[in-house]
Design a protein around this motif. Structure first.
Motif, PDB file in Angstrom:
ATOM      1  N   GLN A 164      -2.383  -4.016  19.700  1.00  0.00           N
ATOM      2  CA  GLN A 164      -3.230  -4.369  20.844  1.00  0.00           C
ATOM      3  C   GLN A 164      -3.107  -5.870  21.098  1.00  0.00           C
ATOM      4  N   VAL A 165      -2.831  -6.233  22.334  1.00  0.00           N
ATOM      5  CA  VAL A 165      -2.593  -7.640  22.679  1.00  0.00           C
ATOM      6  C   VAL A 165      -3.379  -7.997  23.931  1.00  0.00           C
ATOM      7  N   CYS A 166      -4.099  -9.116  23.890  1.00  0.00           N
ATOM      8  CA  CYS A 166      -4.740  -9.669  25.082  1.00  0.00           C
ATOM      9  C   CYS A 166      -3.726 -10.537  25.822  1.00  0.00           C
ATOM     10  N   VAL A 167      -3.579 -10.290  27.104  1.00  0.00           N
ATOM     11  CA  VAL A 167      -2.661 -11.076  27.922  1.00  0.00           C
ATOM     12  C   VAL A 167      -3.436 -11.687  29.083  1.00  0.00           C
ATOM     13  N   GLY A 202       1.018  -0.161  26.910  1.00  0.00           N
ATOM     14  CA  GLY A 202       0.590  -1.010  28.015  1.00  0.00           C
ATOM     15  C   GLY A 202       1.612  -2.100  28.289  1.00  0.00           C
ATOM     16  N   TYR A 203       1.627  -2.601  29.540  1.00  0.00           N
ATOM     17  CA  TYR A 203       2.627  -3.602  29.891  1.00  0.00           C
ATOM     18  C   TYR A 203       2.154  -4.468  31.051  1.00  0.00           C
ATOM     19  N   ILE A 204       2.811  -5.617  31.183  1.00  0.00           N
ATOM     20  CA  ILE A 204       2.522  -6.542  32.274  1.00  0.00           C
ATOM     21  C   ILE A 204       3.838  -7.115  32.795  1.00  0.00           C
ATOM     22  N   TYR A 205       3.948  -7.213  34.121  1.00  0.00           N
ATOM     23  CA  TYR A 205       5.062  -7.903  34.776  1.00  0.00           C
ATOM     24  C   TYR A 205       4.510  -9.144  35.451  1.00  0.00           C
ATOM     25  N   GLU A 262      11.092 -19.712  38.908  1.00  0.00           N
ATOM     26  CA  GLU A 262      12.290 -18.897  39.114  1.00  0.00           C
ATOM     27  C   GLU A 262      12.509 -17.856  38.016  1.00  0.00           C
ATOM     28  N   VAL A 263      11.601 -17.764  37.035  1.00  0.00           N
ATOM     29  CA  VAL A 263      11.780 -16.833  35.921  1.00  0.00           C
ATOM     30  C   VAL A 263      10.717 -15.744  35.978  1.00  0.00           C
ATOM     31  N   GLU A 264      11.155 -14.481  35.994  1.00  0.00           N
ATOM     32  CA  GLU A 264      10.239 -13.346  35.918  1.00  0.00           C
ATOM     33  C   GLU A 264      10.190 -12.857  34.475  1.00  0.00           C
ATOM     34  N   THR A 265       9.041 -12.300  34.073  1.00  0.00           N
ATOM     35  CA  THR A 265       8.869 -11.854  32.693  1.00  0.00           C
ATOM     36  C   THR A 265       8.242 -10.469  32.667  1.00  0.00           C
ATOM     37  N   PHE A 266       8.486  -9.776  31.549  1.00  0.00           N
ATOM     38  CA  PHE A 266       7.936  -8.438  31.336  1.00  0.00           C
ATOM     39  C   PHE A 266       7.573  -8.327  29.860  1.00  0.00           C
ATOM     40  N   PHE A 267       6.410  -7.725  29.580  1.00  0.00           N
ATOM     41  CA  PHE A 267       5.886  -7.646  28.213  1.00  0.00           C
ATOM     42  C   PHE A 267       5.345  -6.244  28.001  1.00  0.00           C
ATOM     43  N   TYR A 268       5.863  -5.528  26.979  1.00  0.00           N
ATOM     44  CA  TYR A 268       5.485  -4.141  26.700  1.00  0.00           C
ATOM     45  C   TYR A 268       5.014  -4.039  25.251  1.00  0.00           C
ATOM     46  N   VAL A 269       3.859  -3.457  25.033  1.00  0.00           N
ATOM     47  CA  VAL A 269       3.304  -3.335  23.681  1.00  0.00           C
ATOM     48  C   VAL A 269       3.889  -2.097  23.004  1.00  0.00           C
ATOM     49  N   LEU A 313       1.740  -7.281  37.977  1.00  0.00           N
ATOM     50  CA  LEU A 313       1.425  -5.874  37.788  1.00  0.00           C
ATOM     51  C   LEU A 313       1.060  -5.626  36.328  1.00  0.00           C
ATOM     52  N   VAL A 314      -0.044  -4.914  36.112  1.00  0.00           N
ATOM     53  CA  VAL A 314      -0.499  -4.514  34.777  1.00  0.00           C
ATOM     54  C   VAL A 314      -0.732  -3.011  34.802  1.00  0.00           C
TER      55      VAL A 314
END
Length: 262
Positions: free
Chosen positions: A91-94, A107-110, A80-87, A148-149
């Protein structure tokens, strides 16, 4: 705990702060005075919790500094939890849903609800810094979000409300499966909003560059790179970009695509 800026001991000045906290209304958090929070799953990382329900937000924002070897191998997010990560820098490996990507600055990932986000610093011994967000997803029948990346370099730069010196970038699709979006808004020095906005959407915003003055509930307050802003529903809001040559640019979240429950 410790301070995020790592300054310790007495300062050679009076105790003062630019922070403004109006719970359930708005807040401005400058870097000085922010503390490090220890959270399960994060190793060799400094984390600061910015917005939270305790402030009046429906989401939680974090500033994450990943040191050499810094990581979260347990997974961030959950059912039930959505997340978003923005650099923000470095540089980060996800990794999420079996997919592994290396994100550079911008760069970002949802991750949709139920998809854990794993991360590890990949900046060759240097720190990386990121903006992290989580929120309980509001599901509706017939629609769902997807992993989404992407990178800001791939996004269309749109003149905000037709103003040539203000650019907006939409980081997520305009799709009913998504109950929120992220944007980057960039003002050339001297540019501003076309009007003072009042709306039901709330925002958490991190200033990536520049300086300006922000109107929050009809208080004009100076802001600059590294500041964090929270704006609750209906708080009047707008800004002017100031400074010398560097645009005022910030990334911010916005809840959208859902009716208001009674």
């Amino acid at each position: 705990m410790g301070y995020l800026n790592n300054n310790t001991g007495y300062i050679n000045d009076l105790l003062a702060t630019r922070a403004v906290i109006k719970k359930n209304n708005f807040a401005i958090l400058p870097p000085d005075g922010l503390v490090k929070n220890v959270l399960p799953g994060f190793e060799n990382c400094d984390l600061t919790i910015l917005s939270s329900p305790q402030l009046g937000a429906s989401f939680v924002d974090y500033l994450v500094t990943l040191h050499d070897g810094g990581n979260n191998r347990c997974g961030f997010g959950g059912e039930e939890v959505e997340t978003f990560f923005y650099v923000i820098s470095g540089q980060v490996c996800v990794e999420a849903d079996g997919q592994r990507h290396t994100l550079t600055t911008g760069g970002y990932i949802y991750c949709p609800p139920g998809t854990l986000l794993f991360m590890e610093n990949a900046n060759q011994g240097e720190d990386s810094q990121a903006f992290l967000y989580k929120r309980k997803y509001q599901a509706i029948a017939g629609y769902q979000p997807h992993l989404l990346v992407n990178h800001r370099d791939n996004l269309e730069k749109v003149h905000y409300e037709g103003m040539e010196d203000v650019i907006v970038e939409d980081l997520l699709p305009k799709d009913l499966g998504f109950d929120m979006n992220f944007h980057v808004l960039t003002f050339a020095p001297g540019a501003c909003h076309g009007y003072i906005e009042t709306h039901v959407q709330e925002h958490g915003a991190y200033i990536l560059s520049g300086e300006g003055v922000y109107n929050l509930d009809n208080n004009w307050i100076p802001v600059k790179k590294g500041d964090y802003l929270f704006m609750a529903a209906y708080v009047p809001q707008a800004c002017y970009a100031t400074g010398r040559g560097e645009p005022l640019s910030y990334i911010y979240s916005k809840d959208c695509n859902r009716d208001i429950p009674l």
